[in-house]
Design an enzyme around this catalytic site. Sequence first.
Site: not given
Length: 427
Positions: A256, A259, A323-324, A357, A416
């Site tokens: 990670q 990235h 996220e992960h 991924d 209505h």
Amino acid sequence: MEQIFINPLKKEWKEILRRPAFDSSSLESIVSPILLDVKQNGDTAIKKYAAKFDGVVLNQLKVSEKEISDAVKLVSEDLKAAIAIAKNNIAVFHVAQKEVAKQIETTTGVVCWRKSVAIQKVGLYIPGGTAPLFSTLLMLGIPAMIAGCSDIMVCTPADRNGKINPVILYVSQLIGLKNIYKTGGAQAIAAMAYGTETVPQVYKIFGPGNQYVTCAKQLVNKEGIAIDMPAGPSEVAVYADETTNPVFVAADLLSQAEHGADSQVVLVSSSQKIVEEVKVEINKQLTALSRKDIAAKALKNTRLIVMDTVDAAFDLLNEYAAEHLIIASDNAIVLAEKVTNAGSVFLGHYSPESVGDYASGTNHTLPTNGYAKAYSGVSLDSFFKKVTFQQLSKEGIKNIGNAVEIMASAEGLDAHKNAVTVRLATL
């Protein structure tokens, strides 16, 4: 990366788990003029920003069929075979998410159902830059095709020679995408949001990107253009206990960190010994990485935390809402029941985040920055609208009509009430 937090108090969690900060107001002051420029000047603005930010002079924005066919020849057979495996698994997982409309009779004579209708026009943003993410095109393009979106636009930046990464073009051809445009950054988001002479306007924009792309997506979302989710720099959290293999965990954290410099990795463990062993392994493995400089910068955002109980560890991890999330334990299946906030979860010692991924089948477009507390990752549903239907027979309107009249009257909405009353009067 030196500091290890030992059983931090709950009131300290927010500060400890803070993501790398950026000045959103400063970002907006940069991105907003770009959006306005593209909105007003279309292709001219797109080409201007390509020259300014990417160093390329573009004569045409749309990728030609010849460019696609030429690119296909440049992709190795080994990579094509690997992509075929990923494509199959992603398709199998997402096809299984299809729903069949069920008609439900809520009261005798009152039938309701919900139908999935594909969003007609969608835009897929595929990052280029330091790591052209052809895998993201698989993750977004495959479910868009399965859903039946009629117009799928792909935007991705060209290199200094005006070329798109050949693997991105190969994947486009493989899954049947033909509308690919040479534009990246905030200007690509603007092109899809507003439309230009060349790039058609879309109804929903998908895809990750840097802080400028994320900011652009959030700004156009305020104007009514749907987006997949708020998403920022990538992140991973790992829970490691005494059964953990420190070599595996270090590799996961580094996967990670590479990235981007603004990525974050978090390690939560029941053992300080494990944390120390992982630190040693990170330093050992880091030197061999081609992107070690980027990873080293990201590691400055690392958090190493020791919690003395499993429940406290998962309370903290749910607060972080990664996220992960990797649960590196022999007991991963049981521990998974404690997870309430995460984008995607990887269980056991042989489930690295990398498989998600690329090729396991789950989608890797996931909520970051704590948004996993309320948002899901991209799925087949992301490319659908859910339209509800109802049909009442004469018996149905008789059965619920009076209840509707009473409720409408109580809210002071006489029209209505009357829409029901005039029908009941004919029965």
